[in-house]
Scaffold this active site. Structure first.
Site, PDB file in Angstrom:
ATOM      1  N   LYS A 222       2.154  -3.712   6.710  1.00  0.00           N
ATOM      2  CA  LYS A 222       2.543  -3.784   5.292  1.00  0.00           C
ATOM      3  C   LYS A 222       4.045  -3.533   5.140  1.00  0.00           C
ATOM      4  O   LYS A 222       4.737  -4.220   4.383  1.00  0.00           O
ATOM      5  CB  LYS A 222       1.758  -2.762   4.457  1.00  0.00           C
ATOM      6  CG  LYS A 222       0.280  -3.059   4.332  1.00  0.00           C
ATOM      7  CD  LYS A 222       0.031  -4.285   3.474  1.00  0.00           C
ATOM      8  CE  LYS A 222      -1.439  -4.631   3.362  1.00  0.00           C
ATOM      9  NZ  LYS A 222      -1.685  -5.947   2.799  1.00  0.00           N
TER      10      LYS A 222
ATOM     11  N   TYR B 118      -1.878  -1.131  10.811  1.00  0.00           N
ATOM     12  CA  TYR B 118      -2.155  -1.693   9.485  1.00  0.00           C
ATOM     13  C   TYR B 118      -0.998  -1.339   8.534  1.00  0.00           C
ATOM     14  O   TYR B 118      -0.407  -2.216   7.899  1.00  0.00           O
ATOM     15  CB  TYR B 118      -3.490  -1.152   8.923  1.00  0.00           C
ATOM     16  CG  TYR B 118      -3.599  -1.359   7.428  1.00  0.00           C
ATOM     17  CD1 TYR B 118      -3.790  -2.635   6.904  1.00  0.00           C
ATOM     18  CD2 TYR B 118      -3.453  -0.287   6.539  1.00  0.00           C
ATOM     19  CE1 TYR B 118      -3.849  -2.830   5.524  1.00  0.00           C
ATOM     20  CE2 TYR B 118      -3.514  -0.476   5.168  1.00  0.00           C
ATOM     21  CZ  TYR B 118      -3.713  -1.745   4.666  1.00  0.00           C
ATOM     22  OH  TYR B 118      -3.748  -1.944   3.313  1.00  0.00           O
TER      23      TYR B 118
ATOM     24  N   SER C   7       0.846  -1.199   0.000  1.00  0.00           N
ATOM     25  CA  SER C   7       0.000   0.000   0.000  1.00  0.00           C
ATOM     26  C   SER C   7       0.876   1.242   0.000  1.00  0.00           C
ATOM     27  O   SER C   7       1.986   1.238   0.555  1.00  0.00           O
ATOM     28  CB  SER C   7      -0.857  -0.017   1.266  1.00  0.00           C
ATOM     29  OG  SER C   7      -1.445   1.239   1.487  1.00  0.00           O
TER      30      SER C   7
HETATM   31  P1  NAD Z   1     -10.815  -7.480   1.465  1.00  0.00           P
HETATM   32  O1  NAD Z   1     -10.988  -7.453   2.942  1.00  0.00           O
HETATM   33  O2  NAD Z   1     -12.027  -7.295   0.619  1.00  0.00           O
HETATM   34  O3  NAD Z   1     -10.112  -8.845   1.027  1.00  0.00           O
HETATM   35  C1  NAD Z   1      -9.187  -9.506   1.846  1.00  0.00           C
HETATM   36  C2  NAD Z   1      -9.564 -10.979   1.854  1.00  0.00           C
HETATM   37  O4  NAD Z   1      -8.628 -11.694   2.653  1.00  0.00           O
HETATM   38  C3  NAD Z   1     -10.953 -11.240   2.442  1.00  0.00           C
HETATM   39  O5  NAD Z   1     -11.672 -12.079   1.579  1.00  0.00           O
HETATM   40  C4  NAD Z   1     -10.664 -11.928   3.781  1.00  0.00           C
HETATM   41  O6  NAD Z   1     -11.686 -12.823   4.142  1.00  0.00           O
HETATM   42  C5  NAD Z   1      -9.343 -12.618   3.466  1.00  0.00           C
HETATM   43  N1  NAD Z   1      -8.494 -12.875   4.634  1.00  0.00           N
HETATM   44  C6  NAD Z   1      -8.100 -12.002   5.598  1.00  0.00           C
HETATM   45  N2  NAD Z   1      -7.299 -12.619   6.477  1.00  0.00           N
HETATM   46  C7  NAD Z   1      -7.183 -13.915   6.086  1.00  0.00           C
HETATM   47  C8  NAD Z   1      -6.502 -15.038   6.592  1.00  0.00           C
HETATM   48  N3  NAD Z   1      -5.771 -14.969   7.713  1.00  0.00           N
HETATM   49  N4  NAD Z   1      -6.596 -16.201   5.926  1.00  0.00           N
HETATM   50  C9  NAD Z   1      -7.338 -16.304   4.800  1.00  0.00           C
HETATM   51  N5  NAD Z   1      -8.014 -15.264   4.277  1.00  0.00           N
HETATM   52  C10 NAD Z   1      -7.936 -14.075   4.912  1.00  0.00           C
HETATM   53  O7  NAD Z   1      -9.701  -6.401   1.094  1.00  0.00           O
HETATM   54  P2  NAD Z   1      -9.252  -5.837  -0.334  1.00  0.00           P
HETATM   55  O8  NAD Z   1      -9.696  -4.432  -0.413  1.00  0.00           O
HETATM   56  O9  NAD Z   1      -9.621  -6.779  -1.384  1.00  0.00           O
HETATM   57  O10 NAD Z   1      -7.690  -5.819  -0.124  1.00  0.00           O
HETATM   58  C11 NAD Z   1      -6.859  -6.884  -0.567  1.00  0.00           C
HETATM   59  C12 NAD Z   1      -5.446  -6.604  -0.118  1.00  0.00           C
HETATM   60  O11 NAD Z   1      -5.014  -5.353  -0.660  1.00  0.00           O
HETATM   61  C13 NAD Z   1      -5.266  -6.492   1.382  1.00  0.00           C
HETATM   62  O12 NAD Z   1      -4.037  -7.092   1.750  1.00  0.00           O
HETATM   63  C14 NAD Z   1      -5.223  -5.003   1.634  1.00  0.00           C
HETATM   64  O13 NAD Z   1      -4.500  -4.674   2.786  1.00  0.00           O
HETATM   65  C15 NAD Z   1      -4.515  -4.520   0.367  1.00  0.00           C
HETATM   66  N6  NAD Z   1      -4.816  -3.125   0.064  1.00  0.00           N
HETATM   67  C16 NAD Z   1      -6.119  -2.738  -0.083  1.00  0.00           C
HETATM   68  C17 NAD Z   1      -6.409  -1.410  -0.344  1.00  0.00           C
HETATM   69  C18 NAD Z   1      -7.854  -0.944  -0.481  1.00  0.00           C
HETATM   70  O14 NAD Z   1      -8.093   0.248  -0.440  1.00  0.00           O
HETATM   71  N7  NAD Z   1      -8.817  -1.825  -0.689  1.00  0.00           N
HETATM   72  C19 NAD Z   1      -5.374  -0.469  -0.458  1.00  0.00           C
HETATM   73  C20 NAD Z   1      -4.049  -0.912  -0.321  1.00  0.00           C
HETATM   74  C21 NAD Z   1      -3.780  -2.248  -0.066  1.00  0.00           C
HETATM   75  C1  UD1 Z   2      -6.898   4.993   3.856  1.00  0.00           C
HETATM   76  C2  UD1 Z   2      -5.826   4.629   4.836  1.00  0.00           C
HETATM   77  C3  UD1 Z   2      -4.724   3.883   4.100  1.00  0.00           C
HETATM   78  C4  UD1 Z   2      -5.304   2.665   3.389  1.00  0.00           C
HETATM   79  C5  UD1 Z   2      -6.414   3.129   2.456  1.00  0.00           C
HETATM   80  C6  UD1 Z   2      -7.117   1.973   1.790  1.00  0.00           C
HETATM   81  C7  UD1 Z   2      -5.897   6.318   6.622  1.00  0.00           C
HETATM   82  C8  UD1 Z   2      -5.187   7.454   7.267  1.00  0.00           C
HETATM   83  N1  UD1 Z   2      -5.316   5.821   5.502  1.00  0.00           N
HETATM   84  O1  UD1 Z   2      -6.345   5.859   2.879  1.00  0.00           O
HETATM   85  O2  UD1 Z   2      -3.744   3.462   5.037  1.00  0.00           O
HETATM   86  O3  UD1 Z   2      -4.301   2.012   2.628  1.00  0.00           O
HETATM   87  O4  UD1 Z   2      -7.406   3.862   3.216  1.00  0.00           O
HETATM   88  O5  UD1 Z   2      -7.773   1.189   2.715  1.00  0.00           O
HETATM   89  O6  UD1 Z   2      -6.930   5.861   7.092  1.00  0.00           O
HETATM   90  N2  UD1 Z   2     -12.613  11.125   3.662  1.00  0.00           N
HETATM   91  C9  UD1 Z   2     -13.648  11.944   4.033  1.00  0.00           C
HETATM   92  N3  UD1 Z   2     -14.743  11.378   4.626  1.00  0.00           N
HETATM   93  C10 UD1 Z   2     -14.853  10.036   4.849  1.00  0.00           C
HETATM   94  C11 UD1 Z   2     -13.771   9.195   4.455  1.00  0.00           C
HETATM   95  C12 UD1 Z   2     -12.667   9.771   3.878  1.00  0.00           C
HETATM   96  O7  UD1 Z   2     -13.595  13.162   3.842  1.00  0.00           O
HETATM   97  O8  UD1 Z   2     -15.873   9.590   5.410  1.00  0.00           O
HETATM   98  C13 UD1 Z   2     -11.448  11.729   2.989  1.00  0.00           C
HETATM   99  C14 UD1 Z   2     -10.134  11.494   3.699  1.00  0.00           C
HETATM  100  O9  UD1 Z   2      -9.889  12.503   4.628  1.00  0.00           O
HETATM  101  C15 UD1 Z   2      -9.133  11.487   2.514  1.00  0.00           C
HETATM  102  C16 UD1 Z   2      -9.967  10.924   1.355  1.00  0.00           C
HETATM  103  O10 UD1 Z   2     -11.328  11.109   1.723  1.00  0.00           O
HETATM  104  O11 UD1 Z   2      -8.782  12.811   2.182  1.00  0.00           O
HETATM  105  C17 UD1 Z   2      -9.714   9.453   1.111  1.00  0.00           C
HETATM  106  O12 UD1 Z   2      -9.885   8.742   2.339  1.00  0.00           O
HETATM  107  P1  UD1 Z   2      -9.901   7.133   2.402  1.00  0.00           P
HETATM  108  O13 UD1 Z   2     -10.828   6.629   1.376  1.00  0.00           O
HETATM  109  O14 UD1 Z   2     -10.165   6.755   3.824  1.00  0.00           O
HETATM  110  O15 UD1 Z   2      -8.448   6.724   1.954  1.00  0.00           O
HETATM  111  P2  UD1 Z   2      -7.028   7.203   2.530  1.00  0.00           P
HETATM  112  O16 UD1 Z   2      -7.161   7.997   3.751  1.00  0.00           O
HETATM  113  O17 UD1 Z   2      -6.261   7.796   1.397  1.00  0.00           O
END
Ligand code: NAD
Ligand code: UD1
Length: 349
Positions: free
Chosen positions: A156, A152, A127
């Site tokens: 990572k 979190y 991330s």
């Molecule tokens: P998500 O929660 O929808 O998917 C994660 C999946 O992993 C789920 O299906 C959950 O059941 C499974 N899981 C969690 N722990 C487990 C375990 N111990 N064993 C087996 N399965 C397990 O999340 P996502 O948004 O699809 O994210 C996927 C990956 O990308 C994650 O590692 C997350 O940290 C990373 N990531 C997501 C975002 C985002 O904004 N969605 C941003 C940056 C990184």
């Molecule tokens: C957040 C996490 C980041 C994670 C990512 C994806 C924090 C500080 N960072 O990123 O670690 O990888 O989510 O899961 O939590 N916002 C609002 N109102 C809301 C929600 C968000 O104004 O109800 C604003 C936030 O202040 C930000 C933008 O929207 O400016 C995006 O927020 P968000 O979607 O939570 O993502 P990040 O903060 O970038």
């Protein structure tokens, strides 16, 4: 030729389910391991509907060494896409042990079993949060990975360190079959598959902007709180680099291909996956209003602690080496989010 088989950890989740679609459509075989702690098996039923192909789902936790051993014994795995993890920032601050246990220890068990079976190709979901709070808004991979502000994000960064150490150990031991690892640092994924059949299905009240706005648009939530209106940005609200989940998973396929490119000789390398361009919270709200025809009720409130004013990716390295860049624009992202949200107001429930 038999298809290469990819183990997708966390494949039932938001990004993992889209990756399964992309992999199946590209001709790979897919085995998913997921404990469904933050997802439902229905997502994978829909992956089958979209692709007309089957996959194997193993209901197990990646911390269960026995279960992983059985998967690797039964299936000849070519590479692992490692999505499994817990991802809620606020929750990680109050349950740090759970986050380190699940994300860091889970990855240790997974890599241990991979090593035992000599499967050493991995694409890891990292991330942009690993950059912490650098003195610049445009994040490139050569910035130090330092100062993630919550457990979190730290999990990572720790996993990235562990994976780099595996690669270093191969150098020290002159391993004949070394690890080949790509760390993909996602910016802000949003959107859904164009079919509207799979998408993001957060538990409870969403923490992130896009699922929150779309639930306001669909009438499930009354009002969006905009966290801060006095940032030094285009309109005072936070700016982020939003990336369509379909573009994001194409980046994973590009990464998988890059592992086979001997000119790149990848051992353990990080790439940003972002558009290279940011949008403010108010611009996201305006896009939702434009696309849905609905008024988004919002109120500007205090800043959220831990937020930075602005960030976006330098996606140049991914373009040069993975031959990947985003293709979809903001309206595509909002249209696809909206199709999923309006067709599935209660997600997979
Ligand atoms: P998500 O929660 O929808 O998917 C994660 C999946 O992993 C789920 O299906 C959950 O059941 C499974 N899981 C969690 N722990 C487990 C375990 N111990 N064993 C087996 N399965 C397990 O999340 P996502 O948004 O699809 O994210 C996927 C990956 O990308 C994650 O590692 C997350 O940290 C990373 N990531 C997501 C975002 C985002 O904004 N969605 C941003 C940056 C990184
Ligand atoms: C957040 C996490 C980041 C994670 C990512 C994806 C924090 C500080 N960072 O990123 O670690 O990888 O989510 O899961 O939590 N916002 C609002 N109102 C809301 C929600 C968000 O104004 O109800 C604003 C936030 O202040 C930000 C933008 O929207 O400016 C995006 O927020 P968000 O979607 O939570 O993502 P990040 O903060 O970038």
């Amino acid at each position: 030729m038999t298809a290469q088989k990819i183990l997708v950890t966390g494949g039932a989740g938001y990004i993992g389910s889209h990756a399964c679609v992309a992999l199946l459509e590209a001709g790979y075989d897919v085995v998913v391991v997921d404990n469904l702690s933050n997802s439902r098996a229905e997502s994978l039923a829909r992956v089958k509907t979209i692709t007309g192909k089957t996959l194997t789902l193993v209901l197990a936790d990646i911390r269960d060494k026995q279960a992983l051993t059985e998967i690797f014994s039964e299936h000849k795995i070519y590479a692992v896409m490692h999505f499994a993890g817990l991802k809620a920032v606020g929750e990680s601050c109050v349950q740090p042990i759970r986050y380190y246990q699940n994300n860091v220890y889970g990855t240790l068990v997974l890599t241990e079993v991979m090593q035992e079976f000599a499967v050493k190709k991995m694409i890891f979901s990292s991330s942009a949060t690993v950059y912490g709070e650098p003195d610049t808004v445009k994040y490139s991979e050569d910035l130090p990975v330092f100062g993630a502000t919550n457990p979190y994000g730290k999990s990572k960064a720790m996993i990235e360190d562990i994976l780099r150490d595996l690669s270093t150990a191969d150098v020290l031991t002159k391993a004949s079959h070394p690890w080949e690892i790509i760390l993909l640092r996602y910016f802000n994924p949003m959107g859904a598959h164009q079919s509207g059949l799979i998408g993001e299905d957060p538990n409870g009240i969403p923490n992130n902007l896009v699922p929150y706005v779309s639930q306001v648009a669909v009438g499930k939530l009354a009002q969006l709180s905009v966290f801060g209106g006095d940032y030094p940005t285009i309109d005072g609200t936070g700016v982020r680099d939003y990336i369509h989940v379909v573009d994001l998973v194409k980046g994973h396929l590009a990464a998988l291909k890059a592992l086979d490119d001997s000119s790149l000789n990848i051992r353990c390398k990080a790439y940003n996956l972002g558009a290279g361009k940011g949008y403010s919270v108010l611009q996201i709200i305006a896009a939702f209003e434009r696309v849905t025809g609905k008024t988004i009720n919002y109120k500007i409130v205090e800043r959220r602690s831990g937020d930075v004013a602005e960030n976006y990716a330098d996606p140049g390295l991914a373009l040069r080496e993975l031959n990947w860049k985003t293709e979809k624009n903001l309206d595509d992202m909002v249209e696809d989010t909206w199709r999923w949200q309006s067709q599935n107001p209660n997600g997979y429930h």
